[in-house]
Design a protein around this motif. Sequence first.
Motif, PDB file in Angstrom:
ATOM      1  N   MET A  30       0.823  -1.208   0.000  1.00 60.76           N
ATOM      2  CA  MET A  30       0.000   0.000   0.000  1.00 60.76           C
ATOM      3  C   MET A  30       0.857   1.257   0.000  1.00 60.76           C
ATOM      4  O   MET A  30       0.440   2.308  -0.511  1.00 60.76           O
ATOM      5  N   ALA A  31       2.064   1.186   0.566  1.00 58.48           N
ATOM      6  CA  ALA A  31       2.964   2.339   0.577  1.00 58.48           C
ATOM      7  C   ALA A  31       3.517   2.651  -0.815  1.00 58.48           C
ATOM      8  O   ALA A  31       4.199   3.667  -0.998  1.00 58.48           O
ATOM      9  N   SER A  32       3.235   1.795  -1.787  1.00 62.88           N
ATOM     10  CA  SER A  32       3.701   2.014  -3.162  1.00 62.88           C
ATOM     11  C   SER A  32       2.863   3.040  -3.907  1.00 62.88           C
ATOM     12  O   SER A  32       3.181   3.379  -5.053  1.00 62.88           O
ATOM     13  N   PHE A  33       1.785   3.533  -3.265  1.00 62.06           N
ATOM     14  CA  PHE A  33       0.857   4.452  -3.925  1.00 62.06           C
ATOM     15  C   PHE A  33       0.717   5.708  -3.079  1.00 62.06           C
ATOM     16  O   PHE A  33      -0.115   5.766  -2.179  1.00 62.06           O
ATOM     17  N   PRO A  34       1.531   6.737  -3.349  1.00 60.71           N
ATOM     18  CA  PRO A  34       1.545   7.930  -2.490  1.00 60.71           C
ATOM     19  C   PRO A  34       0.188   8.620  -2.400  1.00 60.71           C
ATOM     20  O   PRO A  34      -0.144   9.203  -1.373  1.00 60.71           O
ATOM     21  N   GLY A  35      -0.602   8.559  -3.463  1.00 55.16           N
ATOM     22  CA  GLY A  35      -1.874   9.267  -3.457  1.00 55.16           C
ATOM     23  C   GLY A  35      -3.045   8.436  -3.025  1.00 55.16           C
ATOM     24  O   GLY A  35      -4.197   8.902  -3.089  1.00 55.16           O
ATOM     25  N   LEU A  36      -2.797   7.200  -2.583  1.00 54.45           N
ATOM     26  CA  LEU A  36      -3.891   6.308  -2.228  1.00 54.45           C
ATOM     27  C   LEU A  36      -4.149   6.364  -0.736  1.00 54.45           C
ATOM     28  O   LEU A  36      -3.268   6.062   0.079  1.00 54.45           O
ATOM     29  N   LEU A  37      -5.354   6.765  -0.371  1.00 55.62           N
ATOM     30  CA  LEU A  37      -5.715   6.827   1.036  1.00 55.62           C
ATOM     31  C   LEU A  37      -6.009   5.435   1.571  1.00 55.62           C
ATOM     32  O   LEU A  37      -6.371   4.533   0.812  1.00 55.62           O
ATOM     33  N   PRO A  67      -5.148   0.266  -9.327  1.00 50.83           N
ATOM     34  CA  PRO A  67      -5.689   1.297 -10.215  1.00 50.83           C
ATOM     35  C   PRO A  67      -4.623   2.225 -10.779  1.00 50.83           C
ATOM     36  O   PRO A  67      -4.776   2.767 -11.876  1.00 50.83           O
ATOM     37  N   GLY A  68      -3.548   2.458 -10.042  1.00 47.84           N
ATOM     38  CA  GLY A  68      -2.469   3.320 -10.497  1.00 47.84           C
ATOM     39  C   GLY A  68      -1.150   2.584 -10.583  1.00 47.84           C
ATOM     40  O   GLY A  68      -0.996   1.477 -10.066  1.00 47.84           O
ATOM     41  N   ARG A  69      -0.169   3.218 -11.245  1.00 44.60           N
ATOM     42  CA  ARG A  69       1.160   2.604 -11.365  1.00 44.60           C
ATOM     43  C   ARG A  69       1.904   2.738 -10.041  1.00 44.60           C
ATOM     44  O   ARG A  69       2.039   3.839  -9.508  1.00 44.60           O
ATOM     45  N   PRO A  70       2.409   1.635  -9.494  1.00 46.24           N
ATOM     46  CA  PRO A  70       3.085   1.703  -8.190  1.00 46.24           C
ATOM     47  C   PRO A  70       4.542   2.136  -8.315  1.00 46.24           C
ATOM     48  O   PRO A  70       5.162   2.022  -9.373  1.00 46.24           O
ATOM     49  N   ASP A  71       5.081   2.613  -7.206  1.00 46.97           N
ATOM     50  CA  ASP A  71       6.502   2.906  -7.068  1.00 46.97           C
ATOM     51  C   ASP A  71       7.039   1.980  -5.981  1.00 46.97           C
ATOM     52  O   ASP A  71       6.783   2.178  -4.796  1.00 46.97           O
TER      53      ASP A  71
END
Length: 263
Positions: A30-37, A67-71
């Motif tokens: 979950m920490a791979s998505f900065p904009g994901l609450l 839903p988004g590209r992870p980092d």
Amino acid sequence: MYLTRFRVNTARPGARRLLSSPQSLHAAVMASFPGLLPTSGTEAGPRVLWRLDHNARAEVLLYVVSPGRPDLTHLVEQAGWPAAALDPATPGWESRPYAPLLDRLTPGGLWEFRLTANPVHHIRRKDGEPTKRTAHITPVHQRGWLLDPERQERAGFRVVEKPQTQRLLPGGTTHKNHPHHGDRYELAVRDERALSFNKSRDSRSAHQVKVVTVTFDGRLEVTDPEALRRTLTQGLGRAKAYGCGLMTLAPVQTSPRVRGEDR
């Protein structure tokens, strides 16, 4: 939507800590998505799903659908190969748009699949007691969970049956008179794991979570493309926060190959 694959460096202490704790690995994903609450992703829409494939002792792959590209930079530093990732051409993980595969789903299409799930049922041990959710613990019942006609219909697929000439075991009933399908379907159950951990990160917490997971490998036919797209992006079954529910597909191959290498 994106499908991401990350190879875990099992020789690193950080990797071993993550592999031993579904909660820690979920938090790292979950920490791979900065904009994901934390509340993002519900049953009504796409969510972050993840799965570990233990293909060999030193070959553990993490798959993520999101839903988004992870980092995954932090995962590379903790559980990957940081030096190799310094090359921009090899960042340490692969992410691909998921839409091209989702758009290829058509009624009657055949695909090989892999799914790690938490097969459960509800039982009442005594009259008057409320029902209790309990894990299926035998391959016959675990297989039956996935083969349930209503579950397959909701998920948009059916598991393919083997030709009669390829069936080695007949169907019948168990010693408790439960039906079993023998060797009727293109479906294998493997890699059962019993997970047990504190729900709270406080080691003093008495609330233990116990989850039984199994991996299904098989072949399916698409019956409802839209429902199958929902299954692939929202997951199947329970315990999604603990690495369950993520189904991946691969084209049916006519020549032998290592199962799961394209998933």
